[in-house]
Scaffold this motif. Structure first.
Motif, PDB file in Angstrom:
ATOM      1  N   ARG A 115      26.094   8.492 -58.388  1.00 53.12           N
ATOM      2  CA  ARG A 115      27.160   9.495 -58.312  1.00 53.12           C
ATOM      3  C   ARG A 115      27.969   9.363 -57.020  1.00 53.12           C
ATOM      4  NH1 ARG A 115      28.466  15.140 -59.729  1.00 53.12           N
ATOM      5  NH2 ARG A 115      26.917  15.149 -61.408  1.00 53.12           N
ATOM      6  N   LEU A 116      27.299   9.142 -55.877  1.00 51.02           N
ATOM      7  CA  LEU A 116      27.966   9.225 -54.578  1.00 51.02           C
ATOM      8  C   LEU A 116      28.105   7.891 -53.852  1.00 51.02           C
ATOM      9  CD1 LEU A 116      26.256  12.458 -53.177  1.00 51.02           C
ATOM     10  CD2 LEU A 116      28.471  12.276 -54.329  1.00 51.02           C
ATOM     11  N   GLY A 117      27.186   6.957 -54.101  1.00 52.56           N
ATOM     12  CA  GLY A 117      27.234   5.691 -53.398  1.00 52.56           C
ATOM     13  C   GLY A 117      26.855   5.774 -51.933  1.00 52.56           C
ATOM     14  N   LEU A 118      26.160   6.829 -51.535  1.00 50.60           N
ATOM     15  CA  LEU A 118      25.771   7.020 -50.140  1.00 50.60           C
ATOM     16  C   LEU A 118      24.483   6.269 -49.821  1.00 50.60           C
ATOM     17  CD1 LEU A 118      26.320  10.864 -49.709  1.00 50.60           C
ATOM     18  CD2 LEU A 118      27.825   9.029 -48.965  1.00 50.60           C
ATOM     19  N   PRO A 119      24.219   6.008 -48.527  1.00 48.48           N
ATOM     20  CA  PRO A 119      22.914   5.438 -48.164  1.00 48.48           C
ATOM     21  C   PRO A 119      21.791   6.413 -48.512  1.00 48.48           C
ATOM     22  CG  PRO A 119      24.494   5.228 -46.361  1.00 48.48           C
ATOM     23  CD  PRO A 119      25.124   6.133 -47.362  1.00 48.48           C
ATOM     24  N   ILE A 120      20.817   5.939 -49.273  1.00 47.83           N
ATOM     25  CA  ILE A 120      19.659   6.738 -49.667  1.00 47.83           C
ATOM     26  C   ILE A 120      18.412   5.905 -49.388  1.00 47.83           C
ATOM     27  CG2 ILE A 120      18.480   7.951 -51.533  1.00 47.83           C
ATOM     28  CD1 ILE A 120      21.138   8.318 -52.913  1.00 47.83           C
ATOM     29  N   VAL A 121      17.491   6.486 -48.648  1.00 53.96           N
ATOM     30  CA  VAL A 121      16.252   5.795 -48.311  1.00 53.96           C
ATOM     31  C   VAL A 121      15.082   6.583 -48.878  1.00 53.96           C
ATOM     32  CG1 VAL A 121      14.755   4.954 -46.467  1.00 53.96           C
ATOM     33  CG2 VAL A 121      17.245   4.815 -46.218  1.00 53.96           C
ATOM     34  N   VAL A 122      14.195   5.870 -49.579  1.00 55.16           N
ATOM     35  CA  VAL A 122      13.038   6.480 -50.219  1.00 55.16           C
ATOM     36  C   VAL A 122      11.774   6.057 -49.483  1.00 55.16           C
ATOM     37  CG1 VAL A 122      11.647   6.523 -52.332  1.00 55.16           C
ATOM     38  CG2 VAL A 122      14.149   6.631 -52.472  1.00 55.16           C
ATOM     39  N   ASP A 123      10.927   7.022 -49.193  1.00 56.08           N
ATOM     40  CA  ASP A 123       9.628   6.748 -48.582  1.00 56.08           C
ATOM     41  C   ASP A 123       8.765   7.994 -48.757  1.00 56.08           C
ATOM     42  OD1 ASP A 123       7.429   6.336 -46.643  1.00 56.08           O
ATOM     43  OD2 ASP A 123       8.661   4.693 -45.891  1.00 56.08           O
ATOM     44  N   PRO A 124       7.497   7.840 -49.176  1.00 50.22           N
ATOM     45  CA  PRO A 124       6.621   9.015 -49.265  1.00 50.22           C
ATOM     46  C   PRO A 124       6.512   9.753 -47.938  1.00 50.22           C
ATOM     47  CG  PRO A 124       5.628   7.145 -50.393  1.00 50.22           C
ATOM     48  CD  PRO A 124       6.832   6.623 -49.667  1.00 50.22           C
ATOM     49  N   ARG A 125       6.688   9.039 -46.824  1.00 51.55           N
ATOM     50  CA  ARG A 125       6.734   9.674 -45.500  1.00 51.55           C
ATOM     51  C   ARG A 125       8.205   9.844 -45.134  1.00 51.55           C
ATOM     52  NH1 ARG A 125       4.917   6.960 -41.186  1.00 51.55           N
ATOM     53  NH2 ARG A 125       5.441   4.963 -42.156  1.00 51.55           N
ATOM     54  N   ARG A 126       8.700  11.055 -45.301  1.00 49.98           N
ATOM     55  CA  ARG A 126      10.122  11.286 -45.062  1.00 49.98           C
ATOM     56  C   ARG A 126      10.518  11.029 -43.614  1.00 49.98           C
ATOM     57  NH1 ARG A 126       8.548  15.081 -48.802  1.00 49.98           N
ATOM     58  NH2 ARG A 126       9.705  15.097 -50.766  1.00 49.98           N
ATOM     59  N   SER A 127       9.597  11.212 -42.693  1.00 46.98           N
ATOM     60  CA  SER A 127       9.900  10.912 -41.297  1.00 46.98           C
ATOM     61  C   SER A 127      10.215   9.426 -41.129  1.00 46.98           C
ATOM     62  CB  SER A 127       8.719  11.314 -40.401  1.00 46.98           C
ATOM     63  OG  SER A 127       7.507  10.740 -40.866  1.00 46.98           O
ATOM     64  N   ALA A 128       9.498   8.555 -41.854  1.00 45.41           N
ATOM     65  CA  ALA A 128       9.775   7.121 -41.801  1.00 45.41           C
ATOM     66  C   ALA A 128      11.113   6.803 -42.458  1.00 45.41           C
ATOM     67  CB  ALA A 128       8.648   6.348 -42.484  1.00 45.41           C
ATOM     68  N   ALA A 129      11.425   7.486 -43.551  1.00 45.55           N
ATOM     69  CA  ALA A 129      12.712   7.287 -44.215  1.00 45.55           C
ATOM     70  C   ALA A 129      13.861   7.698 -43.305  1.00 45.55           C
ATOM     71  CB  ALA A 129      12.757   8.089 -45.515  1.00 45.55           C
ATOM     72  N   TRP A 296      24.505  10.050 -74.907  1.00 40.10           N
ATOM     73  CA  TRP A 296      25.416  10.632 -73.930  1.00 40.10           C
ATOM     74  C   TRP A 296      24.629  11.441 -72.899  1.00 40.10           C
ATOM     75  CZ3 TRP A 296      30.776   9.992 -75.011  1.00 40.10           C
ATOM     76  CH2 TRP A 296      31.054   9.474 -76.279  1.00 40.10           C
ATOM     77  N   TYR A 297      25.254  11.686 -71.756  1.00 37.36           N
ATOM     78  CA  TYR A 297      24.671  12.598 -70.771  1.00 37.36           C
ATOM     79  C   TYR A 297      25.738  13.557 -70.273  1.00 37.36           C
ATOM     80  CZ  TYR A 297      26.698   9.770 -66.932  1.00 37.36           C
ATOM     81  OH  TYR A 297      27.549   9.108 -66.073  1.00 37.36           O
ATOM     82  N   LEU A 298      25.283  14.696 -69.755  1.00 37.52           N
ATOM     83  CA  LEU A 298      26.186  15.762 -69.326  1.00 37.52           C
ATOM     84  C   LEU A 298      26.068  15.958 -67.816  1.00 37.52           C
ATOM     85  CD1 LEU A 298      28.160  17.997 -70.235  1.00 37.52           C
ATOM     86  CD2 LEU A 298      26.197  19.534 -70.403  1.00 37.52           C
ATOM     87  N   PRO A 299      27.052  15.478 -67.036  1.00 35.65           N
ATOM     88  CA  PRO A 299      27.023  15.716 -65.589  1.00 35.65           C
ATOM     89  C   PRO A 299      27.198  17.205 -65.273  1.00 35.65           C
ATOM     90  CG  PRO A 299      28.564  13.955 -66.164  1.00 35.65           C
ATOM     91  CD  PRO A 299      28.194  14.649 -67.435  1.00 35.65           C
TER      92      PRO A 299
END
Length: 320
Positions: A115-129, A296-299
């Protein structure tokens, strides 16, 4: 879920001792981080946590998208961190890009990225992300998608999203009720966002559906007032089905799957193939590789009052 959001039966009180145990663990965790007995991580960038104190389906993701769009309009460069619930990657931190799938990152991070194209970082430890995001990505403010209870990461602003219909269910902590933390926790957050209802001391958020889009990405238009099938694998599927009814669709068959369910092509053989199938935007990102032409999907877009925008932006300026 039905047990949590209806009157407690007598047998439900057998879970009460376990809720007391959960409450004790929660209080101890907060105490050790608050007293710095366990060190929490401070990031050099402002951190906004968007979370909830109850389990599932509160409308948090549409609010995160709205918040990022607001910040971009104001000249900020937001980035998002997420635990990536439902996904499993061989490497963390995981920076979401066009090649990353929902199986790796979870459906919500992939949906927000598309949807946004922004930087997104995934990590179970959010502090590390958060550390990875601030070091390797061109961002100046961090949005934590969920993570209110992740006290290992210090935060500057806390925003809680509340389901305006279901509220807090029976008001008990897990497993007897849906609460992750006691209701008293709400007194400590900066803003409470109420999804869909007017309530004193809470900011009302409305969710507005957009036009339906093809899951396979093709440019096409689905007529209103037609008969459809529907499915949803979100925390509160009935909200999605109710939205389709308000859009004047006639639902022939509606099936709710478990939240964050990992779809396969075989899951859809139970629907009549000649009818259009409507799903949520979050579910659509998991079905693009095998989507049919009539899927189909509904935004959904969040709408919030202007006065709240000012309050939030003023708060951010104070922090910076």
């Amino acid at each position: 879920m039905r047990f949590w959001y209806q009157a407690i039966h007598w047998w439900g009180w057998f879970l009460y001792p376990f809720s007391l145990l959960f409450a004790g663990i929660t209080l101890v965790r907060r105490f050790v981080y608050k007293k710095a007995l366990i060190k929490s991580t401070e990031n050099r960038l402002p951190v906004i946590v968007v979370g909830n104190i109850s389990v599932g389906g509160n409308g948090k993701t549409p609010f995160v998208i709205w918040l990022c769009e607001l910040l971009i309009e104001q000249g900020y460069k937001p980035g998002i961190i997420s635990r990536g619930y439902g996904g499993k990657s061989e490497v963390y931190p995981l920076l979401v890009d066009e090649e990353v799938t929902g199986k790796q990152a979870g459906d919500e991070p992939v949906m927000i990225f598309k949807r946004l194209g922004l930087p997104i970082v995934v990590d179970p430890r959010r502090s590390a992300a958060a550390a990875y995001l601030s070091k390797h990505c061109a961002v100046d403010i961090i949005i934590s998608d969920d993570g209110l209870q992740h006290y290992a990461l210090q935060r500057d602003i806390e925003i809680v999203v509340v389901d305006g219909q279901r509220r807090f269910g029976n008001g008990h902590l897990m497993p007897m009720g849906p609460l992750r933390e006691p209701l008293s926790r709400l007194k400590e957050v900066d803003f409470i966002i109420n999804n869909g209802q007017l309530h004193a001391d809470e900011i009302t958020m409305l969710l507005a559906p957009s036009r339906c889009l093809r899951v396979d990405g093709a440019d096409a238009l689905l007529p209103l007032n037609c008969t459809i099938n529907a499915c949803a694998a979100i925390g509160y599927p009935q909200r999605f089905f109710d939205t389709l009814n308000r859009q004047h669709f006639t639902i022939h068959k509606a099936i709710a799957f478990a939240d964050h369910y990992a779809f396969s092509e075989g899951d859809f053989t139970q629907f009549e193939p000649h009818l259009p199938l409507l799903m949520t935007e979050k579910d659509a990102v998991k079905c693009t590789t095998f989507a049919q032409k009539n899927w189909w999907y509904l935004p959904i877009d969040a709408q919030l009052p202007v006065f709240f925008e000012k309050q939030l932006l003023d708060k951010i300026k104070e922090i910076r």
